[in-house]
Design a protein around this motif. Structure first.
Motif, short mmCIF file in Angstrom:
data_model
loop_
_atom_site.label_atom_id
_atom_site.label_comp_id
_atom_site.label_asym_id
_atom_site.label_seq_id
_atom_site.Cartn_x
_atom_site.Cartn_y
_atom_site.Cartn_z
N PRO A 33 4.85 -1.24 -8.10
CA PRO A 33 3.71 -0.38 -8.73
C PRO A 33 2.41 -1.05 -9.12
O PRO A 33 1.46 -0.19 -8.75
CB PRO A 33 4.56 0.19 -9.78
N ARG A 34 2.41 -2.28 -9.50
CA ARG A 34 1.43 -3.15 -9.60
C ARG A 34 0.48 -3.38 -8.65
O ARG A 34 -0.71 -3.08 -8.57
CB ARG A 34 1.79 -4.36 -10.54
N LYS B 125 0.94 -1.28 0.07
CA LYS B 125 -0.12 -0.01 0.10
C LYS B 125 0.94 1.21 -0.04
O LYS B 125 0.47 2.38 -0.70
CB LYS B 125 -0.96 -0.05 1.28
N ASP B 126 2.00 1.31 0.84
CA ASP B 126 2.82 2.37 0.84
C ASP B 126 4.31 1.89 1.23
O ASP B 126 4.90 1.92 2.19
CB ASP B 126 2.47 3.28 1.82
N GLN C 48 0.35 -1.74 -5.80
CA GLN C 48 -0.36 -0.51 -5.33
C GLN C 48 -1.96 -0.51 -5.77
O GLN C 48 -2.63 0.16 -4.75
CB GLN C 48 0.56 0.62 -5.43
N VAL C 49 -2.00 -0.85 -6.80
CA VAL C 49 -3.39 -0.64 -7.40
C VAL C 49 -4.30 -1.88 -7.30
O VAL C 49 -5.30 -1.81 -7.80
CB VAL C 49 -3.46 -0.27 -8.68
N LEU C 50 -3.75 -3.07 -6.91
CA LEU C 50 -4.47 -4.40 -7.03
C LEU C 50 -5.17 -4.57 -5.64
O LEU C 50 -4.54 -4.12 -4.66
CB LEU C 50 -3.55 -5.80 -7.09
N ARG C 51 -6.33 -5.02 -5.85
CA ARG C 51 -6.98 -5.27 -4.52
C ARG C 51 -6.33 -6.71 -3.75
O ARG C 51 -6.05 -7.43 -4.53
CB ARG C 51 -8.56 -5.69 -4.89
#
Length: 413
Positions: free
Chosen positions: A326-327, A278-279, A329-332
Motif C-alpha cells: 500500500p505504501r 503500481k497495480d 502505490q503512492v511513492l514515486r
C-alpha cells in the motif's frame, strides 16, 4: 556407378558433383586383373588409377558396376568397391567442410596419398554453434549461454582476422597458439576468468571436431590457464535488514530504502517491482495456505541480440511485503541510476563492507526465504531461475542465523 551432389552452406559455392566408376585397363587379361578407378568431379575426369581390387574379367559387369554372381569372391569385390566409393565421397565432404577448392585432382591426391584434410577453425566453430542451437530440450543450453557462445565466436573471428589467421586449420592449433589468443583477449582488456572461458570454448570446439573425426587429437586438453577466485556474493544479513528498516533517513534516501526493502522481501528486479507496485492485484493469487505474487520475469533482454527468455516467479507474500505494497502505490519510483546512487549513501550509514545496489537486494531475498524455511528448489522458483547451478553460484548465501535456527530446531526435536 556412384555419384554425389553437394550444396554447401556457403553462398558463393556451387553444386559439387562426384562420380566414381571402375573398369579394366585394356587389353584385359584372362587371369586376375586390377580394376581401375575413373574419377569425375564437376565433369572433369582425371587419369585412371589403380583401385587395388583384383578380380576375373569374366565376373565383371561394367554396366552395373559390380561383380556378378553370389560367390564369396563377388561379394568381397563389391564390398571393397563400395568402400572405395564411400572413401572418395568422404574426401569430397571433408574438402567442402574445410572450405577448400574441390577438384578431381585434389580428391585423387588425398585418396592416393592418405594426406588428412583439416577443416578451418571458424567453419567448425560455426558448425558447433548450429549444433548447440539445434539441441532439443532439456539438453539445449540456456538462451544466455547461447548468446555468450555467439559472443565468443565474434571475439575469435576478430582475433583471427586481425592477425591474418582467417584460414587457420584445426591441425594448426597448439597450446602456444591458445596462449597467444589468451594474451590478446587479456589485452582487450578482458577479465582473467572470461579470457580463460573463451579459450576453453575453443577447446570444446576441438573436442567436437575430435568426436566427428575431423582431427586425431585435441591438443588443448592439457592446456592449463589461470583462474581468479570467483567474485564474492553479497547480501544483507538479517541484522542489517532490520537496521535498514529502522534508520532515520532524509527524504531521498527514505524513498530508496522502501524500494530496496520491497526488492529484498520479494526478490523482484527493481523495474518489475515498480510495475507490480503500481497495480499489484492482477498479479496476486489467493491460496488456502496464503497469497503469492505470480510474475513473468524477463531473463534475457532483447538488447543482447538473443531471443528473450521468460521465467515465471511464484513469490509468497510475506507480512513485510503486504505492509509495504500500500505504501509503494503512492511513492514515486526513482530512476534505476538514482536509486543505486542513494543506496550507495545508505551503504555508508549501514557501514557495509560492500557496494549496496539493487542486485544485493535480490540476493538478500534468496537468503531470507531460506531463513524463513523455504527449501532451496522452492527459492529457485521464487526467484525465477531455470538453472540450479546459477542459484547455487549467485544466490545461495547462508546467513549465520540459518545455522543457529537449525541448531536450535535439532536441539529441541
Amino acid at each position: 556407378m556412384d555419384s554425389l551432389t553437394l550444396t554447401p552452406s556457403l553462398p558463393l559455392r556451387s553444386r559439387v558433383a562426384l562420380t566414381v566408376w571402375f573398369d579394366f585397363a585394356p587389353p584385359s587379361k584372362q587371369g586376375l586383373a586390377e580394376l581401375q578407378c575413373h574419377l569425375t568431379v564437376n565433369e572433369t575426369t582425371v587419369e585412371a588409377y589403380g583401385s587395388g581390387v583384383y578380380t576375373l574379367p569374366s565376373l565383371w559387369n561394367a554396366l552395373n558396376q559390380c561383380a556378378q554372381g553370389e560367390s564369396a569372391e563377388a561379394r568381397l569385390v563389391n564390398q571393397m568397391l563400395s568402400d572405395i566409393r564411400a572413401g572418395h565421397l568422404s574426401i569430397l565432404q571433408a574438402l567442402v567442410r574445410a572450405e577448400l577448392s574441390v577438384s578431381a585432382e585434389r580428391v585423387q591426391h588425398h585418396w592416393l596419398s592418405g594426406e588428412p584434410i583439416a577443416s578451418r577453425l571458424l567453419y567448425v566453430y560455426d558448425e558447433y554453434l548450429t549444433t548447440l542451437l539445434a539441441m532439443p530440450e532439456p539438453e539445449r543450453r540456456a538462451v544466455g549461454t547461447l548468446y555468450k557462445w555467439q559472443l565468443s565466436y565474434r571475439y575469435l573471428r576478430t582475433y583471427l582476422e586481425s592477425t591474418g589467421q582467417s584460414e587457420l586449420f584445426l591441425n594448426r592449433i597448439t597450446i602456444g597458439w591458445a596462449k597467444e589468443y589468451y594474451q590478446w583477449l587479456r589485452a582487450r582488456p578482458l577479465a582473467i576468468n572470461y579470457a580463460t572461458e573463451l579459450v576453453g570454448n575453443v577447446r570444446e570446439v576441438l573436442q567436437f571436431a575430435l568426436e566427428n573425426e575431423l582431427i586425431v587429437e585435441n591438443r588443448l586438453n592439457s592446456l592449463k590457464l589461470t583462474w581468479q577466485a570467483a567474485k564474492p556474493i553479497y547480501c544483507l544479513s538479517l541484522g542489517q535488514l532490520q537496521t535498514l528498516e529502522r534508520l532515520d533517513l532524509p527524504k531521498p534516501l527514505d524513498l530508496a530504502r522502501w524500494w530496496a526493502l520491497l526488492c529484498c522481501y520479494t526478490g523482484l528486479d527493481y523495474p518489475d517491482a515498480v510495475t507490480i507496485a503500481k497495480d499489484p492485484k492482477p498479479h496476486i493469487v489467493h491460496l488456502p495456505q496464503g497469497d503469492k505474487l505470480v510474475w513473468k520475469r524477463l531473463k534475457v533482454k532483447q538488447v543482447h541480440q538473443a531471443y528473450p527468455e521468460w521465467a515465471i516467479c511464484h513469490i509468497p507474500l510475506l507480512e513485510e511485503t503486504q505492509r509495504l505494497l500500500p505504501r509503494m502505490q503512492v511513492l514515486r519510483a526513482p530512476s534505476f541510476t538514482g536509486l543505486n546512487q542513494n543506496l550507495g549513501k545508505i551503504e555508508n550509514r549501514l557501514e557495509l563492507p560492500f557496494r549496496f545496489t539493487t542486485k544485493v537486494c535480490r540476493k538478500t531475498a534468496g537468503a531470507m526465504f531460506i531463513h524463513r524455511g523455504y527449501r532451496m528448489e522452492a527459492v529457485q522458483k521464487i526467484l525465477g531461475l531455470k538453472d540450479f547451478r546459477t542459484f547455487q553460484r549467485h544466490y545461495l548465501s547462508t546467513w549465520q542465523e540459518v545455522v543457529d535456527d537449525n541448531m536450535e530446531r535439532l536441539m529441541n526435536s
